[in-house]
Design a protein around this motif. Structure first.
Motif, PDB file in Angstrom:
ATOM      1  N   UNK A   1      44.637  76.123   8.468  1.00 27.57           N
ATOM      2  CA  UNK A   1      44.864  77.273   9.338  1.00 27.57           C
ATOM      3  C   UNK A   1      43.641  77.476  10.222  1.00 27.57           C
ATOM      4  N   UNK A   2      43.808  78.114  11.382  1.00 30.27           N
ATOM      5  CA  UNK A   2      42.632  78.379  12.228  1.00 30.27           C
ATOM      6  C   UNK A   2      41.524  79.114  11.471  1.00 30.27           C
ATOM      7  N   UNK A   3      41.897  79.925  10.512  1.00 28.06           N
ATOM      8  CA  UNK A   3      40.901  80.675   9.737  1.00 28.06           C
ATOM      9  C   UNK A   3      40.056  79.769   8.841  1.00 28.06           C
ATOM     10  N   UNK A   4      40.455  78.531   8.687  1.00 30.13           N
ATOM     11  CA  UNK A   4      39.675  77.571   7.901  1.00 30.13           C
ATOM     12  C   UNK A   4      38.548  76.935   8.715  1.00 30.13           C
ATOM     13  N   UNK A   5      38.482  77.249   9.990  1.00 31.08           N
ATOM     14  CA  UNK A   5      37.418  76.715  10.846  1.00 31.08           C
ATOM     15  C   UNK A   5      36.058  77.179  10.343  1.00 31.08           C
ATOM     16  N   UNK A   6      35.187  76.227  10.040  1.00 31.68           N
ATOM     17  CA  UNK A   6      33.876  76.558   9.482  1.00 31.68           C
ATOM     18  C   UNK A   6      33.085  75.273   9.272  1.00 31.68           C
ATOM     19  N   UNK A   7      31.799  75.438   8.998  1.00 29.43           N
ATOM     20  CA  UNK A   7      31.005  74.342   8.466  1.00 29.43           C
ATOM     21  C   UNK A   7      31.247  74.282   6.969  1.00 29.43           C
ATOM     22  N   UNK A   8      31.458  73.080   6.451  1.00 25.15           N
ATOM     23  CA  UNK A   8      31.738  72.902   5.028  1.00 25.15           C
ATOM     24  C   UNK A   8      30.561  72.180   4.386  1.00 25.15           C
ATOM     25  N   UNK A   9      30.121  72.718   3.262  1.00 31.66           N
ATOM     26  CA  UNK A   9      28.912  72.227   2.605  1.00 31.66           C
ATOM     27  C   UNK A   9      29.194  71.919   1.133  1.00 31.66           C
ATOM     28  N   UNK A  10      28.633  70.837   0.651  1.00 35.18           N
ATOM     29  CA  UNK A  10      28.723  70.596  -0.780  1.00 35.18           C
ATOM     30  C   UNK A  10      27.413  71.025  -1.432  1.00 35.18           C
ATOM     31  N   UNK A  11      27.525  71.375  -2.697  1.00 39.90           N
ATOM     32  CA  UNK A  11      26.395  71.893  -3.450  1.00 39.90           C
ATOM     33  C   UNK A  11      26.405  71.289  -4.843  1.00 39.90           C
ATOM     34  N   UNK A  12      25.238  70.920  -5.313  1.00 32.67           N
ATOM     35  CA  UNK A  12      25.076  70.463  -6.669  1.00 32.67           C
ATOM     36  C   UNK A  12      24.393  71.562  -7.476  1.00 32.67           C
ATOM     37  N   UNK A  13      24.988  71.926  -8.594  1.00 29.80           N
ATOM     38  CA  UNK A  13      24.409  72.965  -9.453  1.00 29.80           C
ATOM     39  C   UNK A  13      23.429  72.292 -10.405  1.00 29.80           C
TER      40      UNK A  13
END
Length: 115
Positions: free
Chosen positions: A86-98
């Motif tokens: 959806x347009x609302x999913x527009x974003x920078x996506x980041x992965x993270x290691x805990x």
């Protein structure tokens, strides 16, 4: 040195799909939980979902069954399959290691959902 590198972002039309990947190096990957986050312009970074070292997943409520997180410990990668975008999913996506003492972030990959 721990390094996380995301890939797979791009421009997609509403209703389309993308598969993001995060490649990890410098760590014993299979013992750490991983997460995907996103940040839209002007908004705080928010959790998309997590996956434990054993493969159990949890998702934010806005995912609504559209996204799936998986990991391939042989390839040191964690993936985010996104469907029905959806347009609302527009974003920078980041992965993270805990990590044990600290967390690590990738540099992010941009996802734009637009007609």
């Amino acid at each position: 040195q721990v390094q996380l590198v995301e890939s797979g972002g791009g421009l997609v039309r509403p209703g389309g799909s993308l598969r993001l990947s995060c490649a990890a190096s410098g760590i014993i990957f299979n013992i750490y939980a991983m997460g995907w986050y996103r940040q839209a312009p002007g908004k705080q970074r928010e959790l998309v979902g997590t996956i434990t070292s054993g493969g159990s997943t949890n998702y934010a409520s806005f995912v609504k069954g559209r996204f799936t997180i998986s990991r391939d410990n042989a390839k040191n990668t964690v993936n985010l399959q996104m469907n029905n975008l959806e347009p609302e999913d527009t974003a920078g996506y980041y992965c993270k290691m805990f990590g044990v003492r600290t967390d690590y972030w990738g540099q992010g990959t941009q996802v734009t959902v637009s007609a």
